[in-house]
Write an enzyme that holds these catalytic residues in place. Structure first.
Site, mmCIF file in Angstrom:
data_model
loop_
_atom_site.group_PDB
_atom_site.id
_atom_site.type_symbol
_atom_site.label_atom_id
_atom_site.label_comp_id
_atom_site.label_asym_id
_atom_site.label_seq_id
_atom_site.Cartn_x
_atom_site.Cartn_y
_atom_site.Cartn_z
ATOM 1 N N ASP A 1 21.493 40.744 49.588
ATOM 2 C CA ASP A 1 21.088 40.767 48.176
ATOM 3 C C ASP A 1 19.860 39.893 47.924
ATOM 4 O O ASP A 1 19.434 39.125 48.786
ATOM 5 C CB ASP A 1 22.262 40.344 47.271
ATOM 6 C CG ASP A 1 23.118 39.231 47.878
ATOM 7 O OD1 ASP A 1 22.602 38.475 48.720
ATOM 8 O OD2 ASP A 1 24.297 39.129 47.506
ATOM 9 N N HIS B 1 33.662 39.169 44.533
ATOM 10 C CA HIS B 1 32.468 39.950 44.889
ATOM 11 C C HIS B 1 32.099 39.751 46.356
ATOM 12 O O HIS B 1 32.343 38.697 46.948
ATOM 13 C CB HIS B 1 31.279 39.685 43.947
ATOM 14 C CG HIS B 1 30.597 38.362 44.070
ATOM 15 N ND1 HIS B 1 30.074 37.697 42.978
ATOM 16 C CD2 HIS B 1 30.300 37.575 45.137
ATOM 17 C CE1 HIS B 1 29.500 36.579 43.380
ATOM 18 N NE2 HIS B 1 29.629 36.477 44.679
ATOM 19 N N GLU C 1 29.961 43.119 41.848
ATOM 20 C CA GLU C 1 30.887 42.444 40.942
ATOM 21 C C GLU C 1 32.119 43.321 40.698
ATOM 22 O O GLU C 1 32.095 44.530 40.973
ATOM 23 C CB GLU C 1 30.161 42.156 39.615
ATOM 24 C CG GLU C 1 28.925 41.262 39.745
ATOM 25 C CD GLU C 1 29.239 39.770 39.972
ATOM 26 O OE1 GLU C 1 30.253 39.452 40.625
ATOM 27 O OE2 GLU C 1 28.443 38.938 39.497
HETATM 28 C C1 F6R Z 1 25.190 35.807 49.054
HETATM 29 C C2 F6R Z 1 26.243 36.735 48.631
HETATM 30 C C3 F6R Z 1 27.421 36.271 47.844
HETATM 31 C C4 F6R Z 1 27.995 34.936 48.331
HETATM 32 C C5 F6R Z 1 29.139 34.500 47.428
HETATM 33 C C6 F6R Z 1 29.701 33.160 47.842
HETATM 34 O O1 F6R Z 1 24.181 36.487 49.746
HETATM 35 O O2 F6R Z 1 26.130 37.876 48.891
HETATM 36 O O3 F6R Z 1 28.412 37.248 47.880
HETATM 37 O O4 F6R Z 1 28.442 35.077 49.649
HETATM 38 O O5 F6R Z 1 28.686 34.426 46.103
HETATM 39 O O6 F6R Z 1 28.733 32.181 47.630
HETATM 40 P P1 F6R Z 1 28.968 30.686 48.130
HETATM 41 O O7 F6R Z 1 28.949 30.727 49.606
HETATM 42 O O8 F6R Z 1 27.780 29.914 47.582
HETATM 43 O O9 F6R Z 1 30.285 30.256 47.591
#
Ligand code: F6R
Length: 234
Positions: A62, A130, A135
């Site tokens: 993303d 997600h 989402e």
């Molecule tokens: C990031 C992504 C998101 C994160 C998720 C967890 O490229 O695709 O799905 O993996 O939001 O984020 P953290 O690791 O910051 O808790």
């Protein structure tokens, strides 16, 4: 699905590095990559190894809409800082956050993904379930698309920005179908704030309200967590 629990984050990330090294040794050349706090220790560990990705291709899950690759909070910048600067790939793709035409950009990225099938996909998970920025409510059939981020996602990611107002409201993300096409998937869920969502995913009730629940249907998925059994996680 294989679930592996670790008493220490150190052991968990060492295992994650092993899984990636093994995947590469077994011939994986196309890697789907993730960003976020969960991945920072992993990339730091990878940079300490002698793994060589120069014959590999990467695709990130993303990118924020409105941030150029030079913006410090863009995922392009994150990847350069945490991984590519030290471990370059032959070619690395991310969606272009400042593309003029978002519909065309999503289609372009999806078409690239379909030309290079993913051997390996790395995933974190949002507290709302997600994966990528798919989402709750996103179709399990979705391809790369533009999303409006949930307020809770913006708040969770505000820690990386000076204020919540600076967190973009939209992003490009690979779709759930794009992710599920990967031959193998590694999901890392670390920390108390992932406890509820991990429990919901492991309950194996397939619902688009918990995007990550689809992973239980993937033939080759490994989940690594530091959350211990007996604390409401099965
Ligand atoms: C990031 C992504 C998101 C994160 C998720 C967890 O490229 O695709 O799905 O993996 O939001 O984020 P953290 O690791 O910051 O808790």
């Amino acid at each position: 699905m294989r679930l592996e629990r670790f008493a220490s984050k150190e052991d968990l990330y060492a295992r994650a590095v092993d899984i990636i090294v093994n995947a590469k040794n077994e011939g994986a050349t196309t890697f789907g990559l993730a960003t976020g706090g969960t991945m920072e220790p992993l990339y730091a560990e990878i940079c300490e190894t002698n793994i060589d990705f120069t014959n590999c291709i990467s695709f990130n899950l993303d990118e924020y809409v409105g941030l150029s690759a030079k913006h410090e909070q863009s995922y392009a910048f994150y990847m350069y800082k945490h991984l590519f600067h030290h471990k370059p790939f032959e070619k690395s793709y991310l969606p272009n956050g400042i593309a003029d035409n978002p519909t065309e950009e999503a289609a372009r990225y999806e078409s690239l993904l379909q030309q290079h099938s993913l051997d390996f996909q790395l995933l974190g998970i949002g507290q709302n379930g997600h994966i990528g920025f798919n989402e709750p409510g996103t179709s399990f059939d979705s391809l790369t698309h533009l999303v409006t981020l949930e307020e809770s996602t913006r708040q969770a990611n505000a820690r990386f920005f000076d204020s919540i107002d600076e967190v973009p409201t939209q992003a490009f993300t690979m779709g759930i179908q794009s992710i599920m096409r990967a031959k193998s998937i590694l999901l890392i869920a670390v920390g108390e704030d992932k406890r509820d969502v991990l429990e919901r995913v492991l309950a194996s009730k397939f619902t688009e309200e918990i995007p990550a629940s689809i992973l239980m249907k993937h033939p080759n998925v490994t989940i690594l967590t530091d959350l211990q059994k007996g604390e409401n996680v099965q």
